[in-house]
Design a protein around this motif. Structure first.
Motif, PDB file in Angstrom:
ATOM      1  N   VAL A  31     -43.282 -89.433 -26.676  1.00  0.00           N
ATOM      2  CA  VAL A  31     -44.372 -90.377 -26.402  1.00  0.00           C
ATOM      3  C   VAL A  31     -43.843 -91.565 -25.611  1.00  0.00           C
ATOM      4  N   GLY A  32     -42.634 -92.015 -25.953  1.00  0.00           N
ATOM      5  CA  GLY A  32     -42.027 -93.124 -25.231  1.00  0.00           C
ATOM      6  C   GLY A  32     -41.819 -92.807 -23.759  1.00  0.00           C
ATOM      7  N   MET A  33     -41.314 -91.605 -23.478  1.00  0.00           N
ATOM      8  CA  MET A  33     -41.102 -91.214 -22.078  1.00  0.00           C
ATOM      9  C   MET A  33     -42.426 -91.043 -21.343  1.00  0.00           C
ATOM     10  N   LEU A  34     -43.424 -90.495 -22.021  1.00  0.00           N
ATOM     11  CA  LEU A  34     -44.738 -90.323 -21.394  1.00  0.00           C
ATOM     12  C   LEU A  34     -45.413 -91.663 -21.122  1.00  0.00           C
ATOM     13  N   SER A  35     -45.061 -92.687 -21.909  1.00  0.00           N
ATOM     14  CA  SER A  35     -45.675 -94.009 -21.712  1.00  0.00           C
ATOM     15  C   SER A  35     -45.339 -94.591 -20.347  1.00  0.00           C
ATOM     16  N   LEU A  36     -44.258 -94.102 -19.730  1.00  0.00           N
ATOM     17  CA  LEU A  36     -43.883 -94.586 -18.405  1.00  0.00           C
ATOM     18  C   LEU A  36     -44.921 -94.230 -17.347  1.00  0.00           C
ATOM     19  N   THR A  37     -45.774 -93.265 -17.642  1.00  0.00           N
ATOM     20  CA  THR A  37     -46.794 -92.838 -16.681  1.00  0.00           C
ATOM     21  C   THR A  37     -48.077 -93.663 -16.790  1.00  0.00           C
ATOM     22  N   PHE A  38     -48.117 -94.615 -17.747  1.00  0.00           N
ATOM     23  CA  PHE A  38     -49.318 -95.426 -17.966  1.00  0.00           C
ATOM     24  C   PHE A  38     -49.090 -96.868 -17.543  1.00  0.00           C
ATOM     25  N   LYS A  39     -50.172 -97.537 -17.220  1.00  0.00           N
ATOM     26  CA  LYS A  39     -50.125 -98.969 -16.971  1.00  0.00           C
ATOM     27  C   LYS A  39     -50.251 -99.697 -18.305  1.00  0.00           C
ATOM     28  N   VAL A  40     -49.444-100.743 -18.470  1.00  0.00           N
ATOM     29  CA  VAL A  40     -49.396-101.448 -19.752  1.00  0.00           C
ATOM     30  C   VAL A  40     -50.738-102.073 -20.106  1.00  0.00           C
ATOM     31  N   ASP A  41     -51.477-102.551 -19.097  1.00  0.00           N
ATOM     32  CA  ASP A  41     -52.750-103.212 -19.374  1.00  0.00           C
ATOM     33  C   ASP A  41     -53.889-102.223 -19.623  1.00  0.00           C
ATOM     34  N   ASP A  42     -53.571-100.942 -19.556  1.00  0.00           N
ATOM     35  CA  ASP A  42     -54.568 -99.911 -19.827  1.00  0.00           C
ATOM     36  C   ASP A  42     -54.738 -99.776 -21.341  1.00  0.00           C
ATOM     37  N   SER A 119     -42.154-102.292 -21.878  1.00  0.00           N
ATOM     38  CA  SER A 119     -42.624-100.903 -21.825  1.00  0.00           C
ATOM     39  C   SER A 119     -41.615-100.013 -21.101  1.00  0.00           C
ATOM     40  N   LYS A 120     -40.982-100.553 -20.052  1.00  0.00           N
ATOM     41  CA  LYS A 120     -39.955 -99.790 -19.334  1.00  0.00           C
ATOM     42  C   LYS A 120     -38.749 -99.544 -20.234  1.00  0.00           C
ATOM     43  N   ILE A 121     -38.385-100.567 -21.007  1.00  0.00           N
ATOM     44  CA  ILE A 121     -37.272-100.409 -21.945  1.00  0.00           C
ATOM     45  C   ILE A 121     -37.588 -99.322 -22.958  1.00  0.00           C
ATOM     46  N   TRP A 122     -38.825 -99.283 -23.450  1.00  0.00           N
ATOM     47  CA  TRP A 122     -39.243 -98.251 -24.400  1.00  0.00           C
ATOM     48  C   TRP A 122     -39.042 -96.854 -23.817  1.00  0.00           C
ATOM     49  N   GLY A 123     -39.539 -96.628 -22.625  1.00  0.00           N
ATOM     50  CA  GLY A 123     -39.435 -95.309 -22.017  1.00  0.00           C
ATOM     51  C   GLY A 123     -38.011 -94.912 -21.675  1.00  0.00           C
ATOM     52  N   ILE A 124     -37.246 -95.843 -21.076  1.00  0.00           N
ATOM     53  CA  ILE A 124     -35.875 -95.532 -20.654  1.00  0.00           C
ATOM     54  C   ILE A 124     -34.962 -95.325 -21.860  1.00  0.00           C
ATOM     55  N   SER A 125     -35.086 -96.200 -22.871  1.00  0.00           N
ATOM     56  CA  SER A 125     -34.249 -96.056 -24.065  1.00  0.00           C
ATOM     57  C   SER A 125     -34.584 -94.768 -24.818  1.00  0.00           C
ATOM     58  N   SER A 126     -35.842 -94.342 -24.776  1.00  0.00           N
ATOM     59  CA  SER A 126     -36.226 -93.078 -25.400  1.00  0.00           C
ATOM     60  C   SER A 126     -35.520 -91.907 -24.722  1.00  0.00           C
ATOM     61  N   PHE A 127     -35.476 -91.941 -23.390  1.00  0.00           N
ATOM     62  CA  PHE A 127     -34.791 -90.883 -22.642  1.00  0.00           C
ATOM     63  C   PHE A 127     -33.299 -90.856 -22.959  1.00  0.00           C
ATOM     64  N   ILE A 128     -32.654 -92.023 -22.923  1.00  0.00           N
ATOM     65  CA  ILE A 128     -31.210 -92.092 -23.188  1.00  0.00           C
ATOM     66  C   ILE A 128     -30.908 -91.617 -24.604  1.00  0.00           C
ATOM     67  N   LEU A 129     -31.722 -92.040 -25.557  1.00  0.00           N
ATOM     68  CA  LEU A 129     -31.520 -91.690 -26.961  1.00  0.00           C
ATOM     69  C   LEU A 129     -31.480 -90.184 -27.166  1.00  0.00           C
ATOM     70  N   ILE A 130     -32.490 -89.485 -26.706  1.00  0.00           N
ATOM     71  CA  ILE A 130     -32.587 -88.056 -26.984  1.00  0.00           C
ATOM     72  C   ILE A 130     -31.587 -87.262 -26.141  1.00  0.00           C
TER      73      ILE A 130
END
Length: 335
Positions: A31-42, A119-130
């Motif tokens: 979900v964290g990586m997929l969040s990178l495809t969304f706009k934060v204000d959405d 939000s970028k930190i969430w997505g990138i850290s999710s990728f690095i973690l897994i």
């Protein structure tokens, strides 16, 4: 029950703990990586954040048990892996910290720049973690360049073809599980990335699983020694894992998201059990010489220590499992 039997039991208990942890971790990182495809204000981004915000913290208990359990039950193996995988383990630690804090702090400020940055930190850290966890696990399976219980080569050897493939498999599986989790909690009509994109990702996962088993067979010869060489029935595990990954692709075509979720979880669990069973009786094989590997019984803590750890685990693990089940039942309903 003697020392050797108890040590062997704990070896496979740790594999089970990793399977339980990853089955939960992957949908959160996905979900964290997929969040990178969304706009934060959405408004959709806020719903995605809410879908995993309740669960990520309890999942880390299993990561602590997996790595801390290795220290408690097999301290020699823990010491060698910490020495060899020092940089990946620190990357893992920092990614866990940044992923958790980003989920919790993203809406602590109304500033749009802050929210986009976090939000970028969430997505990138999710990728690095897994991805790092895949590298960590495959090096436990295939072993390290050790001789006389010491690393003999540069740490870059841990980034082998097999380790990169395992990291890729976890990333692909996590994205598929994240997609499935969003569909199950936010509804089938919730728009994420296209179905075709997930089909490509699901299909790529099948291909990567096949490559991992080919690497373990041809490059590391893991299935030519140990339990797989004496008990042909064990080949059911890698075959079943391949079938399950094929099925998750089929279930996605049919939009059977519950079955897709289960197929990925079971498929990856069987990949892990196949790999660790193939490396048995070594808890840490040597890529230099078979005889230089670290045996399970030699690396294990004392019999008295293992008995104490077993007793404590029998008391507290059911409590953790019960709490998490309650949490999923109470908060896992559709948002």
């Amino acid at each position: 029950m003697n020392h050797e039997i108890l040590a062997n039991i704990w070896y496979f208990v740790l594999v089970l703990v990793w399977s339980i942890y990853l089955s939960q971790e992957m949908f959160v990182t996905g979900v964290g990586m997929l969040s990178l495809t969304f706009k934060v204000d959405d408004i959709s981004f806020k719903k995605i954040n809410e879908s995993v915000g309740t669960f990520w913290d309890g999942i880390q208990v299993w990561l602590i048990v997996a790595i801390g359990g290795l220290f408690a039950t097999f301290p020699k193996a823990y010491g060698l892996t910490l020495q060899a995988l020092y940089i990946p383990i620190f990357l893992l630690l920092f990614s866990v910290i940044f992923r958790g804090t980003s989920i919790e702090l993203i809406y602590k400020s109304d500033d749009s720049k802050w929210q986009k940055f976090v939000s970028k930190i969430w997505g990138i850290s999710s990728f690095i973690l897994i991805f790092i966890e895949g590298i960590y696990l495959i090096n436990l399976i295939v072993g390290l360049p050790i001789k006389n219980q010491l690393m003999t080569e540069n740490f870059l050897t841990i980034f082998s073809r097999a380790s990169l493939l395992m990291g890729l498999l976890l990333v692909l599986s996590a994205i598929s599980l994240g997609y499935t989790w969003i569909k199950l909690t936010l509804g089938r009509d919730f728009k994420i990335i296209s179905k075709v994109s997930i089909l490509w990702i699901s299909g790529a996962a099948v291909f990567v699983v096949a490559l991992i088993f080919l690497s373990l067979t041809n490059e590391y010869k893991l299935f030519e020694v140990g339990l797989f060489s004496t008990n042909k029935l064990l080949w059911i595990m890698p075959i079943a894992s391949m079938i399950l990954y094929i099925l998750q692709f089929v279930f996605h075509l049919l939009e059977k998201y519950v079955l897709m979720f289960i197929s990925i979880v079971l498929g990856l669990s069987l990949v892990l059990f196949s790999g660790f069973t193939a490396s048995f009786p070594f808890i840490l094989p040597s890529t230099i010489s078979l005889n230089d590997g670290l045996l399970i019984v030699d690396a294990a803590s004392s019999f008295h220590t293992l008995k104490i750890i077993s007793g404590v685990s029998l008391v507290f693990l059911p409590i953790v499992i019960g709490y998490q089940l309650w949490k999923y039942i109470s908060f896992g309903r559709r948002i």
